[in-house]
Design a protein around this motif. Sequence first.
Motif, PDB file in Angstrom:
ATOM      1  N   THR A   5     -37.381  30.422 -23.076  1.00  0.00           N
ATOM      2  CA  THR A   5     -38.071  30.725 -21.827  1.00  0.00           C
ATOM      3  C   THR A   5     -37.815  32.186 -21.469  1.00  0.00           C
ATOM      4  OG1 THR A   5     -38.508  29.887 -19.586  1.00  0.00           O
ATOM      5  CG2 THR A   5     -36.205  30.057 -20.227  1.00  0.00           C
ATOM      6  N   VAL A   6     -38.719  32.757 -20.697  1.00  0.00           N
ATOM      7  CA  VAL A   6     -38.589  34.163 -20.291  1.00  0.00           C
ATOM      8  C   VAL A   6     -38.198  34.233 -18.819  1.00  0.00           C
ATOM      9  CG1 VAL A   6     -39.808  36.357 -19.995  1.00  0.00           C
ATOM     10  CG2 VAL A   6     -40.315  34.904 -21.959  1.00  0.00           C
ATOM     11  N   VAL A   7     -37.232  35.084 -18.526  1.00  0.00           N
ATOM     12  CA  VAL A   7     -36.891  35.397 -17.134  1.00  0.00           C
ATOM     13  C   VAL A   7     -37.071  36.898 -16.946  1.00  0.00           C
ATOM     14  CG1 VAL A   7     -35.030  35.531 -15.417  1.00  0.00           C
ATOM     15  CG2 VAL A   7     -35.272  33.478 -16.825  1.00  0.00           C
ATOM     16  N   LEU A   8     -37.729  37.274 -15.857  1.00  0.00           N
ATOM     17  CA  LEU A   8     -37.763  38.673 -15.422  1.00  0.00           C
ATOM     18  C   LEU A   8     -36.935  38.789 -14.154  1.00  0.00           C
ATOM     19  CD1 LEU A   8     -41.587  39.575 -15.565  1.00  0.00           C
ATOM     20  CD2 LEU A   8     -39.881  39.825 -17.390  1.00  0.00           C
ATOM     21  N   ILE A   9     -36.118  39.815 -14.067  1.00  0.00           N
ATOM     22  CA  ILE A   9     -35.499  40.155 -12.783  1.00  0.00           C
ATOM     23  C   ILE A   9     -36.419  41.204 -12.169  1.00  0.00           C
ATOM     24  CG2 ILE A   9     -33.450  40.973 -11.561  1.00  0.00           C
ATOM     25  CD1 ILE A   9     -31.771  39.953 -13.925  1.00  0.00           C
ATOM     26  N   LYS A  10     -37.104  40.791 -11.100  1.00  0.00           N
ATOM     27  CA  LYS A  10     -38.181  41.594 -10.519  1.00  0.00           C
ATOM     28  C   LYS A  10     -37.609  42.801  -9.769  1.00  0.00           C
ATOM     29  CE  LYS A  10     -41.278  37.660  -9.746  1.00  0.00           C
ATOM     30  NZ  LYS A  10     -42.142  37.024  -8.722  1.00  0.00           N
ATOM     31  N   PRO A  11     -38.488  43.747  -9.392  1.00  0.00           N
ATOM     32  CA  PRO A  11     -37.999  44.949  -8.699  1.00  0.00           C
ATOM     33  C   PRO A  11     -37.127  44.657  -7.481  1.00  0.00           C
ATOM     34  CG  PRO A  11     -40.215  45.343  -9.466  1.00  0.00           C
ATOM     35  CD  PRO A  11     -39.920  43.882  -9.766  1.00  0.00           C
ATOM     36  N   ASP A  12     -37.424  43.604  -6.721  1.00  0.00           N
ATOM     37  CA  ASP A  12     -36.565  43.328  -5.546  1.00  0.00           C
ATOM     38  C   ASP A  12     -35.170  42.898  -5.986  1.00  0.00           C
ATOM     39  OD1 ASP A  12     -38.224  40.970  -6.271  1.00  0.00           O
ATOM     40  OD2 ASP A  12     -37.135  39.936  -4.686  1.00  0.00           O
ATOM     41  N   GLY A  13     -35.058  42.207  -7.118  1.00  0.00           N
ATOM     42  CA  GLY A  13     -33.741  41.848  -7.672  1.00  0.00           C
ATOM     43  C   GLY A  13     -33.018  43.073  -8.210  1.00  0.00           C
ATOM     44  N   MET A  14     -33.780  43.982  -8.839  1.00  0.00           N
ATOM     45  CA  MET A  14     -33.177  45.214  -9.362  1.00  0.00           C
ATOM     46  C   MET A  14     -32.586  46.035  -8.206  1.00  0.00           C
ATOM     47  SD  MET A  14     -33.823  44.922 -12.586  1.00  0.00           S
ATOM     48  CE  MET A  14     -33.395  46.511 -13.244  1.00  0.00           C
ATOM     49  N   GLU A  15     -33.356  46.100  -7.108  1.00  0.00           N
ATOM     50  CA  GLU A  15     -32.920  46.931  -5.971  1.00  0.00           C
ATOM     51  C   GLU A  15     -31.718  46.332  -5.256  1.00  0.00           C
ATOM     52  OE1 GLU A  15     -36.708  47.343  -4.031  1.00  0.00           O
ATOM     53  OE2 GLU A  15     -37.240  49.062  -5.294  1.00  0.00           O
ATOM     54  N   LYS A  16     -31.537  45.015  -5.387  1.00  0.00           N
ATOM     55  CA  LYS A  16     -30.385  44.353  -4.744  1.00  0.00           C
ATOM     56  C   LYS A  16     -29.114  44.416  -5.602  1.00  0.00           C
ATOM     57  CE  LYS A  16     -32.313  41.032  -1.536  1.00  0.00           C
ATOM     58  NZ  LYS A  16     -33.732  40.719  -1.746  1.00  0.00           N
ATOM     59  N   HIS A  17     -29.252  44.925  -6.854  1.00  0.00           N
ATOM     60  CA  HIS A  17     -28.089  45.046  -7.756  1.00  0.00           C
ATOM     61  C   HIS A  17     -27.454  43.681  -8.033  1.00  0.00           C
ATOM     62  CE1 HIS A  17     -27.548  49.547  -6.443  1.00  0.00           C
ATOM     63  NE2 HIS A  17     -28.669  49.313  -7.077  1.00  0.00           N
ATOM     64  N   VAL A  18     -28.309  42.718  -8.380  1.00  0.00           N
ATOM     65  CA  VAL A  18     -27.795  41.379  -8.679  1.00  0.00           C
ATOM     66  C   VAL A  18     -28.085  40.968 -10.131  1.00  0.00           C
ATOM     67  CG1 VAL A  18     -27.702  40.506  -6.323  1.00  0.00           C
ATOM     68  CG2 VAL A  18     -29.868  40.367  -7.581  1.00  0.00           C
ATOM     69  N   THR A 101     -29.400  28.258  -5.402  1.00  0.00           N
ATOM     70  CA  THR A 101     -30.409  28.738  -6.348  1.00  0.00           C
ATOM     71  C   THR A 101     -30.574  30.248  -6.167  1.00  0.00           C
ATOM     72  OG1 THR A 101     -32.250  28.352  -4.819  1.00  0.00           O
ATOM     73  CG2 THR A 101     -31.660  26.522  -6.288  1.00  0.00           C
ATOM     74  N   ILE A 102     -31.043  30.897  -7.223  1.00  0.00           N
ATOM     75  CA  ILE A 102     -31.197  32.364  -7.177  1.00  0.00           C
ATOM     76  C   ILE A 102     -32.169  32.763  -6.075  1.00  0.00           C
ATOM     77  CG2 ILE A 102     -32.154  34.332  -8.461  1.00  0.00           C
ATOM     78  CD1 ILE A 102     -31.001  32.943 -11.035  1.00  0.00           C
ATOM     79  N   ARG A 103     -33.281  32.043  -5.983  1.00  0.00           N
ATOM     80  CA  ARG A 103     -34.290  32.449  -4.989  1.00  0.00           C
ATOM     81  C   ARG A 103     -33.814  32.208  -3.560  1.00  0.00           C
ATOM     82  NH1 ARG A 103     -39.555  30.624  -8.537  1.00  0.00           N
ATOM     83  NH2 ARG A 103     -40.002  32.690  -9.402  1.00  0.00           N
ATOM     84  N   HIS A 104     -33.026  31.164  -3.345  1.00  0.00           N
ATOM     85  CA  HIS A 104     -32.450  30.974  -2.002  1.00  0.00           C
ATOM     86  C   HIS A 104     -31.449  32.074  -1.697  1.00  0.00           C
ATOM     87  CE1 HIS A 104     -29.346  29.714   0.854  1.00  0.00           C
ATOM     88  NE2 HIS A 104     -30.327  29.082   1.466  1.00  0.00           N
ATOM     89  N   ASP A 105     -30.569  32.320  -2.671  1.00  0.00           N
ATOM     90  CA  ASP A 105     -29.429  33.203  -2.393  1.00  0.00           C
ATOM     91  C   ASP A 105     -29.834  34.674  -2.267  1.00  0.00           C
ATOM     92  OD1 ASP A 105     -28.043  30.856  -2.556  1.00  0.00           O
ATOM     93  OD2 ASP A 105     -26.971  31.333  -4.412  1.00  0.00           O
ATOM     94  N   PHE A 106     -30.890  35.086  -3.001  1.00  0.00           N
ATOM     95  CA  PHE A 106     -31.243  36.514  -3.010  1.00  0.00           C
ATOM     96  C   PHE A 106     -32.690  36.801  -2.595  1.00  0.00           C
ATOM     97  CE2 PHE A 106     -28.172  35.917  -6.631  1.00  0.00           C
ATOM     98  CZ  PHE A 106     -27.067  36.406  -5.951  1.00  0.00           C
ATOM     99  N   GLY A 107     -33.537  35.776  -2.471  1.00  0.00           N
ATOM    100  CA  GLY A 107     -34.954  35.975  -2.194  1.00  0.00           C
ATOM    101  C   GLY A 107     -35.242  36.127  -0.710  1.00  0.00           C
ATOM    102  N   VAL A 108     -36.431  36.668  -0.422  1.00  0.00           N
ATOM    103  CA  VAL A 108     -36.855  36.894   0.964  1.00  0.00           C
ATOM    104  C   VAL A 108     -38.112  36.068   1.265  1.00  0.00           C
ATOM    105  CG1 VAL A 108     -37.722  38.624   2.591  1.00  0.00           C
ATOM    106  CG2 VAL A 108     -35.873  39.209   1.014  1.00  0.00           C
ATOM    107  N   ASP A 109     -39.133  36.254   0.429  1.00  0.00           N
ATOM    108  CA  ASP A 109     -40.395  35.526   0.604  1.00  0.00           C
ATOM    109  C   ASP A 109     -41.070  35.439  -0.772  1.00  0.00           C
ATOM    110  OD1 ASP A 109     -41.250  38.129   0.225  1.00  0.00           O
ATOM    111  OD2 ASP A 109     -41.845  38.442   2.299  1.00  0.00           O
ATOM    112  N   LYS A 110     -42.281  34.872  -0.812  1.00  0.00           N
ATOM    113  CA  LYS A 110     -42.922  34.669  -2.121  1.00  0.00           C
ATOM    114  C   LYS A 110     -43.083  35.961  -2.920  1.00  0.00           C
ATOM    115  CE  LYS A 110     -45.591  30.515  -1.097  1.00  0.00           C
ATOM    116  NZ  LYS A 110     -46.966  30.028  -0.948  1.00  0.00           N
TER     117      LYS A 110
END
Length: 139
Positions: A5-18, A101-110
Amino acid sequence: MNEQTVVLIKPDGMEKHVVGEIITRFEKAGMKLAALKLVQLTQPILDTWYAHHKDKPFFPELSKQMMSTPVVAMVLEGDGVIQKVFDICGPTDPAEAAPGTIRHDFGVDKPHNVVHRSDSAEAAAKEIGLLFAASDLHS
Ligand code: CMP
């Protein structure tokens, strides 16, 4: 079944340094890292990657966001890895994601949901073909 499977760490994840923390979560779940690199996405790549979203009103903004910084792209491998990665990431909307979950812990919106993960084996094969050469993969 052994899957990729492929995972991308998107720009918002890159900017959060996670980046390290996200990779650690997959490693702790016993997944093998088969490929890893930094990629600058382009509009032609995104037109194919998100072909199913191309007519949606959010597609231009999504594309702009996805090209705003390089992203980390990885291929994870293992038994049932598509569902396991789905569970570790959480659903698309961070507001619906469970704590831990990653999206709960570091996400903001869709649009700012930190990671992309393949929806299916077919999607994973398409995404690997778009971003990785055979020589990038170390199964
Ligand atoms: P991803 O897993 O990368 O797949 C498509 C992306 O589109 C999704 O994560 C979200 O970041 C984004 N997305 C999906 N639905 C919406 C929406 N209604 N509004 C804005 N962005 C969305």
